[in-house]
Design an enzyme around this catalytic site. Structure first.
Site, PDB file in Angstrom:
ATOM      1  N   HIS A 116     -24.805  12.224  -3.828  1.00 47.15           N
ATOM      2  CA  HIS A 116     -23.647  12.117  -4.720  1.00 47.15           C
ATOM      3  C   HIS A 116     -22.912  13.450  -4.938  1.00 47.15           C
ATOM      4  O   HIS A 116     -21.767  13.607  -4.560  1.00 47.15           O
ATOM      5  CB  HIS A 116     -24.101  11.597  -6.092  1.00 47.15           C
TER       6      HIS A 116
HETATM    7  O1  RIB Z   1     -25.182   8.586 -10.572  1.00 51.58           O
HETATM    8  C1  RIB Z   1     -25.415   9.764  -9.822  1.00 51.58           C
HETATM    9  C2  RIB Z   1     -25.239  10.981 -10.672  1.00 51.58           C
HETATM   10  O2  RIB Z   1     -26.187  10.938 -11.735  1.00 51.58           O
HETATM   11  C3  RIB Z   1     -25.526  12.295  -9.924  1.00 51.58           C
HETATM   12  O3  RIB Z   1     -24.757  13.316 -10.486  1.00 51.58           O
HETATM   13  C4  RIB Z   1     -26.982  12.529 -10.202  1.00 51.58           C
HETATM   14  O4  RIB Z   1     -27.337  13.918 -10.146  1.00 51.58           O
HETATM   15  C5  RIB Z   1     -27.084  12.036 -11.614  1.00 51.58           C
HETATM   16  O5  RIB Z   1     -26.646  13.096 -12.477  1.00 51.58           O
END
Ligand code: RIB
Ligand code: CA
Length: 313
Positions: free
Chosen positions: A243
């Site tokens: 992500h």
């Molecule tokens: O949903 C994914 C996000 O939530 C990313 O930033 C992961 O590190 C968590 O913070």
């Protein structure tokens, strides 16, 4: 020579946050003015420590790391140890940090740094819940027109949610903060699950990090091998979605991504859909277009960039 872009990274490390921070520190196009930690994946005492561990792994013990909000604006903190492990950075065995944590609160650092720079010259890269950013905007409204832009990992629409059926983790943890940010008028580029779920750290891609053979490459492979076990079980994909590095990759090579500007509104009332980002992708309302929402990624190009840059550390 392209002008160096000044950024602040707001983060809740988290293995994917860690890879995003490494990518930023490996890229000469970016000047990281500071890293601000927020409670999210794990409590603040761990996210700030993890941020310092990653800076030292990258050979940057000089980096300014500030601790920020220890809880969301209104709701109780929800953490994600089930994904990231008890430490928030399970996988590699990184030493306790020796570099200091800065004394100033993260929110004060954000406000003072934005006010000290020419309007429009500073980009905020947010990788976790938006509590620090919302607090800064409320503490000093004059920063809103001065912030060049916010590039955030958060939200989801066509992909649904990952912490509830409707909501993505960063927004769900602090929906009220997200609401403040999306209403702020600051230009936003949003990396929702709709695009990050197309950036899968497959076995071959994790092996490419390991084959760098460097402490950074080996640690990155260990981090992703740990955090992906949850996603593989859940999504059945060959590899967990990566992500947060999408935020930094966008600054380095925006052409890797495609999307459109539309309205994003945040659910802050219904417990059923709390933290849902309602994205008006088809422009069926007259709500203001407050974000550029990314939905496509050149994932091969993304991982090639990431591997090449991490190889520089
Ligand atoms: O949903 C994914 C996000 O939530 C990313 O930033 C992961 O590190 C968590 O913070
Ligand atoms: Ca994160």
């Amino acid at each position: 020579m392209q002008q160096v872009r000044k950024i602040i990274i707001d983060t809740d490390p988290g293995q994917d946050d860690a890879v995003a921070i490494l990518l930023a520190l490996a890229s000469p196009e970016l000047e990281v003015l500071g890293i601000t930690a927020v409670a999210g994946n794990v409590p603040l005492g761990l996210t700030e420590k993890n941020a310092r561990k990653i800076c030292e792994l990258a050979g940057r013990p000089d980096m300014k790391v500030h601790a920020g909000a220890g809880r969301p604006l209104v709701r109780d903190l929800v953490t994600a140890e089930h994904v990231h492990g008890k430490s928030g950075l399970d996988g590699p065995d990184l030493p306790e940090p020796e570099m200091p944590l800065m004394q100033a609160h993260a929110v004060d650092f954000i406000v003072e740094t934005v006010m000290a720079h020419e309007p429009g010259t500073l980009t905020l890269c947010t990788l976790g819940p938006l509590t620090n950013i919302a607090l800064a905007l409320v503490r000093e409204p004059r920063i809103a027109p001065r912030i060049g832009g916010i590039v955030m990992m958060g939200g989801g629409f066509f992909e649904g949610g990952n912490i509830t059926p409707a909501a993505e983790f960063n927004i769900h943890v602090d929906p009220h903060a997200a609401d403040v940010v999306f209403r702020s008028g600051v230009p936003i580029v949003m990396m929702p699950l709709d695009v990050t779920h197309k950036a899968l750290a497959t076995r071959a891609r994790v092996d490419a990090f390991r084959e760098l053979g460097t402490p950074v490459g080996l640690a990155t492979a260990a981090m992703l091998s740990f955090s992906e076990r949850f996603d593989k079980e859940k999504y059945g994909n060959e590899g967990g979605p990566l992500h947060d590095p999408c935020v930094i990759a966008y600054l380095l090579r925006p052409a890797l991504f495609a999307g459109r500007t539309c309205n994003v509104s945040v659910e802050t009332a219904s417990e059923l859909t709390m933290g849902m980002t309602v994205i008006d992708w088809w422009h069926v309302t007259k709500r203001p277009h407050n974000a550029q929402v990314m939905r496509e990624i050149d994932d091969e190009g993304f991982f090639a960039l990431l591997t090449e840059r991490l190889g520089r550390l």
